[in-house]
Scaffold this active site. Structure first.
Site, PDB file in Angstrom:
ATOM      1  N   THR A  14       0.348  13.187  37.392  1.00  0.00           N
ATOM      2  CA  THR A  14      -1.048  12.883  37.068  1.00  0.00           C
ATOM      3  C   THR A  14      -1.871  14.155  36.977  1.00  0.00           C
ATOM      4  OG1 THR A  14      -0.960  10.701  38.098  1.00  0.00           O
ATOM      5  CG2 THR A  14      -3.127  11.723  37.903  1.00  0.00           C
ATOM      6  N   ARG A  21      -5.646  17.996  29.850  1.00  0.00           N
ATOM      7  CA  ARG A  21      -6.796  17.403  29.156  1.00  0.00           C
ATOM      8  C   ARG A  21      -8.067  18.228  29.352  1.00  0.00           C
ATOM      9  NH1 ARG A  21      -4.465  12.617  31.288  1.00  0.00           N
ATOM     10  NH2 ARG A  21      -6.087  12.440  32.897  1.00  0.00           N
ATOM     11  N   CYS A  42       7.581   2.125  42.411  1.00  0.00           N
ATOM     12  CA  CYS A  42       7.435   0.772  42.951  1.00  0.00           C
ATOM     13  C   CYS A  42       8.324  -0.243  42.238  1.00  0.00           C
ATOM     14  CB  CYS A  42       5.976   0.332  42.875  1.00  0.00           C
ATOM     15  SG  CYS A  42       4.858   1.433  43.776  1.00  0.00           S
ATOM     16  N   THR A 271      -5.936  22.911  50.312  1.00  0.00           N
ATOM     17  CA  THR A 271      -5.316  23.142  51.617  1.00  0.00           C
ATOM     18  C   THR A 271      -6.025  24.289  52.334  1.00  0.00           C
ATOM     19  OG1 THR A 271      -3.712  24.803  50.855  1.00  0.00           O
ATOM     20  CG2 THR A 271      -3.114  22.474  50.555  1.00  0.00           C
ATOM     21  N   TYR A 424     -15.788 -18.323  36.775  1.00  0.00           N
ATOM     22  CA  TYR A 424     -15.234 -19.636  37.114  1.00  0.00           C
ATOM     23  C   TYR A 424     -14.836 -20.399  35.865  1.00  0.00           C
ATOM     24  CZ  TYR A 424     -15.383 -24.695  37.738  1.00  0.00           C
ATOM     25  OH  TYR A 424     -15.090 -26.028  37.683  1.00  0.00           O
TER      26      TYR A 424
END
Length: 546
Positions: A14, A21, A42, A271, A424
């Site tokens: 990522t 970009r 995953c 860091t 709904y």
């Protein structure tokens, strides 16, 4: 500017794409010690089970496609072995040839991820023992199952990977025993909510053994898995005891480390070295709800951290505002989801919390296919803020947990859930969505219109007649099962039979879902009774009790 990224997958890949970009002229080198730079972590168990049928589907990007799209120099099978902070150099080993070389950097991003927890008792070269963390791990397990047609397996550990692996082995026709050290699977859930998953596992033939610590392995004709409660023979074993930050490189470089030797960063993902950033499962984060330091190894936070690190590397001041651990998992036909704190975490944080438990349908009950879900929402009494939520159900579970996760992030109070304007239509929801219902219930609790009692209170309730234990379901429902000591008085007869009840005694009321018992409590309270509504209803009680 030259940026070297150690590790691909979520955080590293990522970050690489984001840097490109933002800066077309940056030189970007990504080092990944496995053979795959960007893959669906995953999705790995679902390839073992055959739900994902093609190996290529696991690979989101290849070195070639990443270069073609982003002009990133991706080197798989290359392991960073040393960081020279003073010289701004990384020593790299080509795992295919053994050759080492140095790579300079202006900025360095560490995204090493986490490694499986593998105690000494589980460390073996036996080809029948597996972990499941990388694509290579997955291919090995998949090929073993396909080639050897094992009949039995033991899965050690009831976390996300353990549960998904158990399900997918069952789908391949393997009889699975799942052992878990504690009293319930899936640590982000409380035990009462996990009980619905225990029943689901059992209904699909999984031999679930709780409170069964793993002690070791023994290689015989069949593999022998040793536990505190005895030995289990199996054709294969998958060790899924969780993960721990993979930070040896950062440690040897002298970077500041935090809990479980995770990498400490500031909000910019920087860091203790201003030229080195870190993202992903190896990084210590702040919990969004409590503000405490924690570790949350999930793909969503890793992706966000990678993007934020990239922004700051490119001069855009961006901050990571903490993790709340939102997650969802499929366990056969059930979906379990959570966000924020569970009860164990709320107690550990010293919070004065309360909760509501409800069992709404996922959509209008008159529309075919409605499924019940069980929801638990925690909130802080004084501030009214939402602390966390857990849901176990079917379709629509993920939708509701995402609404609740958004409400937490937005700083809504728990009773404001009732005011959310949610979509709904009969196939999707009810006019009063389950999230709205949770808000109504919390509003009733906070306003004092209803008092609750919980499953953990039942054992202490006297059965000597000094209090009234009232079940307001129909006679048929009561006959099919009821909590010990509760007598039946159907709700629709309550008003006419109030004279049979002693107003001097406290009344504890139960029904199937908590609705009729709430209505009974409103009738009783307005007629001078001191009454308490059972949270969750008999359906919830039966699941936990069984």
């Amino acid at each position: 500017m030259k940026v070297v990224i150690i590790g691909g997958v979520a955080g590293g890949a990522t970050a690489a794409a984001r840097i490109r970009r933002l800066d077309e002229r940056a030189e970007i080198v990504m080092l990944e010690r496995t053979g795959y730079v960007s893959y669906a972590n995953c999705g790995l168990p679902y390839y073992v089970g055959g739900t994902i049928g093609e190996e290529d589907a696991l690979t989101l990007q290849t070195p070639q496609s990443f270069f073609a799209r982003y002009r990133v120099d991706v080197r798989v099978g290359h392991e960073a072995v040393k960081i020279d902070r003073a010289g701004r150099r990384v020593t790299v080993r080509d795992l295919a040839t053994g050759r080492t070389y140095e790579e300079s950097y202006d900025k360095l991003l560490l995204a090493p991820g986490a490694k499986p927890v593998l105690p000494a008792a589980a460390q073996t070269a036996d080809p029948r023992v597996f972990t499941l963390r990388t694509v290579e791990d997955t291919l090995a397990l998949h090929d073993f199952v396909a080639g050897n047609k094992p009949r039995t397996a033991v899965v050690v550990g009831g976390g996300f990977i353990g549960l998904e692996t158990a399900e997918n082995l069952v789908r391949r026709g393997v009889r699975v025993t799942l052992i878990q050290r504690g009293d319930h699977v899936l640590a982000p859930l409380d035990r009462d909510m996990a009980c619905f998953l225990h029943a689901e596992l059992a209904s699909h033939g999984v031999d679930l053994r709780l409170n069964t610590p793993f002690e070791g392995l023994r290689a015989e004709k069949q593999l022998v898995v040793c536990t505190k409660n005895g030995e289990i023979n199996a054709d294969l074993a998958v060790v899924a005891l969780g993960v721990t930050p993979d930070t040896q490189l950062a440690k040897e470089a002298g970077l500041e480390l935090g809990m479980k030797e995770s990498i400490v960063t500031d909000a910019h993902m920087r860091t203790s070295d201003p030229d080195i950033y870190a993202a992903g499962d190896a990084v210590e984060v702040r919990h969004f709800v409590t503000g405490a330091k924690t570790l949350i190894a999930l793909a969503g936070p890793a992706n966000k951290q990678g993007r934020i690190a990239a922004d700051n590397i490119c001069g855009i001041p961006s901050e990571y505002r903490g993790s709340q651990g939102s997650s969802v998992i499929q366990v056969f036909s059930r979906t379990a989801a959570n966000t924020g704190l569970n009860e164990k975490a709320a107690r550990a944080a010293g919070l004065d919390y309360d909760k509501v438990i409800l069992s709404p349908a996922n959509h209008a009950t008159y529309y075919p296919g409605a499924q019940l879900m069980t929801m638990k929402v925690l909130f802080e009494r004084g501030t009214r803020r939402i602390l966390g939520a857990q849901i176990v159900g079917g379709a629509g579970t993920d939708k509701r947990i995402d609404v609740l996760a958004t409400a937490i992030r937005a700083g809504m109070t728990a009773d404001e859930l009732k005011d959310l304007d949610l979509a709904y239509a009969p196939p999707y929801s009810s006019a009063k969505d389950p999230v709205n219902m949770a808000g109504y219930m919390i509003d009733n609790v906070l306003s004092g219109r209803v008092k609750q009692f919980f499953y953990e209170d039942l054992a202490a309730l006297p059965k000597d007649g000094s209090v009234l234990l009232l079940d307001t379901r129909t006679r048929g429902e009561y006959a099919r099962g009821h909590a010990d000591g509760f007598f039946n008085l159907p709700l629709d007869e309550l008003r006419e039979r109030l004279s049979e009840l002693d107003r001097g005694k406290k009344v504890y009321v139960m029904c199937q879902s908590g609705l009729r018992s709430y209505l009974a409590c409103r009738i009783l309270a307005q007629n001078g009774f001191d009454c308490f509504n059972f949270a969750g209803g008999y359906r919830y009680y039966a699941a936990v009790h069984a």
